[in-house]
Motif scaffolding. Structure first.
Motif, PDB file in Angstrom:
ATOM      1  N   ASN A   1      37.879  47.446  59.311  1.00 40.98           N
ATOM      2  CA  ASN A   1      36.587  48.141  59.392  1.00 40.98           C
ATOM      3  C   ASN A   1      36.675  49.572  58.877  1.00 40.98           C
ATOM      4  N   ALA A   2      37.844  50.172  58.936  1.00 46.16           N
ATOM      5  CA  ALA A   2      38.002  51.527  58.406  1.00 46.16           C
ATOM      6  C   ALA A   2      37.870  51.542  56.886  1.00 46.16           C
ATOM      7  N   LYS A   3      38.191  50.413  56.252  1.00 42.53           N
ATOM      8  CA  LYS A   3      38.100  50.309  54.798  1.00 42.53           C
ATOM      9  C   LYS A   3      36.890  49.500  54.350  1.00 42.53           C
ATOM     10  N   ASN A   4      36.067  49.061  55.304  1.00 41.80           N
ATOM     11  CA  ASN A   4      34.884  48.255  54.966  1.00 41.80           C
ATOM     12  C   ASN A   4      35.266  47.038  54.112  1.00 41.80           C
ATOM     13  N   THR A   5      36.333  46.377  54.492  1.00 44.26           N
ATOM     14  CA  THR A   5      36.845  45.283  53.672  1.00 44.26           C
ATOM     15  C   THR A   5      37.224  44.093  54.552  1.00 44.26           C
ATOM     16  N   VAL A   6      36.916  42.916  54.047  1.00 42.99           N
ATOM     17  CA  VAL A   6      37.357  41.676  54.672  1.00 42.99           C
ATOM     18  C   VAL A   6      38.245  40.941  53.673  1.00 42.99           C
ATOM     19  N   TYR A   7      39.241  40.255  54.195  1.00 51.30           N
ATOM     20  CA  TYR A   7      40.233  39.593  53.357  1.00 51.30           C
ATOM     21  C   TYR A   7      40.275  38.091  53.659  1.00 51.30           C
ATOM     22  N   LEU A   8      40.723  37.358  52.662  1.00 51.27           N
ATOM     23  CA  LEU A   8      41.030  35.943  52.869  1.00 51.27           C
ATOM     24  C   LEU A   8      42.384  35.677  52.224  1.00 51.27           C
ATOM     25  N   GLN A   9      43.401  35.528  53.061  1.00 53.69           N
ATOM     26  CA  GLN A   9      44.732  35.176  52.584  1.00 53.69           C
ATOM     27  C   GLN A   9      44.800  33.664  52.457  1.00 53.69           C
ATOM     28  N   MET A  10      45.100  33.187  51.266  1.00 53.89           N
ATOM     29  CA  MET A  10      45.120  31.751  51.004  1.00 53.89           C
ATOM     30  C   MET A  10      46.533  31.343  50.604  1.00 53.89           C
ATOM     31  N   ASN A  11      47.136  30.516  51.411  1.00 52.05           N
ATOM     32  CA  ASN A  11      48.489  30.032  51.164  1.00 52.05           C
ATOM     33  C   ASN A  11      48.478  28.524  50.954  1.00 52.05           C
ATOM     34  N   SER A  12      49.563  28.017  50.402  1.00 50.94           N
ATOM     35  CA  SER A  12      49.703  26.568  50.174  1.00 50.94           C
ATOM     36  C   SER A  12      48.470  26.009  49.486  1.00 50.94           C
ATOM     37  N   LEU A  13      48.067  26.669  48.443  1.00 51.38           N
ATOM     38  CA  LEU A  13      46.828  26.276  47.759  1.00 51.38           C
ATOM     39  C   LEU A  13      46.953  24.903  47.115  1.00 51.38           C
ATOM     40  N   LYS A  14      45.836  24.192  47.114  1.00 50.23           N
ATOM     41  CA  LYS A  14      45.749  22.850  46.568  1.00 50.23           C
ATOM     42  C   LYS A  14      44.708  22.830  45.446  1.00 50.23           C
ATOM     43  N   PRO A  15      44.808  21.893  44.524  1.00 48.50           N
ATOM     44  CA  PRO A  15      43.789  21.804  43.469  1.00 48.50           C
ATOM     45  C   PRO A  15      42.367  21.691  44.025  1.00 48.50           C
ATOM     46  N   GLU A  16      42.215  21.039  45.169  1.00 52.11           N
ATOM     47  CA  GLU A  16      40.878  20.892  45.754  1.00 52.11           C
ATOM     48  C   GLU A  16      40.335  22.196  46.337  1.00 52.11           C
ATOM     49  N   ASP A  17      41.137  23.248  46.358  1.00 56.70           N
ATOM     50  CA  ASP A  17      40.641  24.567  46.757  1.00 56.70           C
ATOM     51  C   ASP A  17      39.950  25.288  45.604  1.00 56.70           C
ATOM     52  N   THR A  18      40.011  24.725  44.423  1.00 60.50           N
ATOM     53  CA  THR A  18      39.373  25.333  43.256  1.00 60.50           C
ATOM     54  C   THR A  18      37.870  25.444  43.468  1.00 60.50           C
ATOM     55  N   ALA A  19      37.354  26.664  43.324  1.00 61.51           N
ATOM     56  CA  ALA A  19      35.929  26.922  43.563  1.00 61.51           C
ATOM     57  C   ALA A  19      35.645  28.395  43.302  1.00 61.51           C
ATOM     58  N   VAL A  20      34.378  28.729  43.292  1.00 60.02           N
ATOM     59  CA  VAL A  20      33.968  30.125  43.367  1.00 60.02           C
ATOM     60  C   VAL A  20      33.879  30.479  44.844  1.00 60.02           C
ATOM     61  N   TYR A  21      34.539  31.558  45.214  1.00 61.34           N
ATOM     62  CA  TYR A  21      34.567  31.992  46.603  1.00 61.34           C
ATOM     63  C   TYR A  21      33.629  33.179  46.790  1.00 61.34           C
ATOM     64  N   TYR A  22      32.811  33.094  47.824  1.00 62.37           N
ATOM     65  CA  TYR A  22      31.830  34.117  48.132  1.00 62.37           C
ATOM     66  C   TYR A  22      32.087  34.686  49.524  1.00 62.37           C
ATOM     67  N   CYS A  23      31.887  35.984  49.668  1.00 63.09           N
ATOM     68  CA  CYS A  23      31.849  36.533  51.013  1.00 63.09           C
ATOM     69  C   CYS A  23      30.390  36.807  51.368  1.00 63.09           C
TER      70      CYS A  23
ATOM     71  N   ALA B   1      29.236  40.398  61.268  1.00 61.92           N
ATOM     72  CA  ALA B   1      30.205  39.323  61.151  1.00 61.92           C
ATOM     73  C   ALA B   1      30.294  38.943  59.676  1.00 61.92           C
ATOM     74  N   MET B   2      31.452  38.475  59.267  1.00 63.05           N
ATOM     75  CA  MET B   2      31.679  38.167  57.858  1.00 63.05           C
ATOM     76  C   MET B   2      32.154  36.734  57.697  1.00 63.05           C
ATOM     77  N   GLY B   3      31.737  36.139  56.604  1.00 66.56           N
ATOM     78  CA  GLY B   3      32.165  34.779  56.320  1.00 66.56           C
ATOM     79  C   GLY B   3      32.607  34.635  54.878  1.00 66.56           C
ATOM     80  N   TRP B   4      33.478  33.661  54.670  1.00 66.59           N
ATOM     81  CA  TRP B   4      33.855  33.252  53.313  1.00 66.59           C
ATOM     82  C   TRP B   4      33.345  31.826  53.104  1.00 66.59           C
ATOM     83  N   PHE B   5      32.747  31.609  51.964  1.00 65.34           N
ATOM     84  CA  PHE B   5      32.263  30.298  51.568  1.00 65.34           C
ATOM     85  C   PHE B   5      32.791  30.000  50.171  1.00 65.34           C
ATOM     86  N   ARG B   6      32.725  28.748  49.767  1.00 68.36           N
ATOM     87  CA  ARG B   6      33.137  28.404  48.416  1.00 68.36           C
ATOM     88  C   ARG B   6      32.230  27.319  47.874  1.00 68.36           C
ATOM     89  N   GLN B   7      32.160  27.277  46.552  1.00 66.83           N
ATOM     90  CA  GLN B   7      31.353  26.265  45.888  1.00 66.83           C
ATOM     91  C   GLN B   7      32.072  25.784  44.646  1.00 66.83           C
TER      92      GLN B   7
END
Length: 123
Positions: free
Chosen positions: A74-96, A33-39
């Protein structure tokens, strides 16, 4: 052992979009399972989104629900995070992060982490 490398971060104006990618090494990516986090500076790492090993189940933090979408190939071993309508409070370092079995919102339960990618949203 799983190695994770994030990409796709950058500077974007409020209301804009970005798509983050997380490329994983290893042949067992589909068992994780995969997760995205931010700091953000001066704040604790927080959960953003998670996806089950098959991609059939997803979960989002309330703060991003309806704006962000997590997916995986899974065929590309990749997870994505599509981020739309971004806000200034979304500013962070994003980690998977990866964990075997089910996904969690608690970052302490994840086994592997990427190095992070910076997302900056200007107002």
């Amino acid at each position: 052992q799983v190695q994770l490398v994030e990409s796709g971060g950058g500077l974007v104006q409020a209301g804009g979009s970005l798509r983050l990618s997380c490329a994983a090494s290893g042949r067992t990516f589909s068992s994780y399972a995969m997760g995205w986090f931010r700091q953000a500076p001066g704040k604790e790492r927080e959960f953003v989104a998670a996806i089950g090993w098959s991609g059939g189940s997803t979960y989002y933090a309330d703060s991003v629900k309806g704006r962000f979408a997590i997916s995986r190939d899974n065929a590309k071993n990749t997870v994505y995070l599509q981020m739309n309508s971004l806000k200034p409070e979304d500013t962070a370092v994003y980690y998977c992060a990866a964990v075997q079995g089910g996904y969690y919102t608690d970052y302490d339960l994840y086994d592997y982490w990427g190095q992070g990618t910076q997302v900056t949203v200007s107002s």
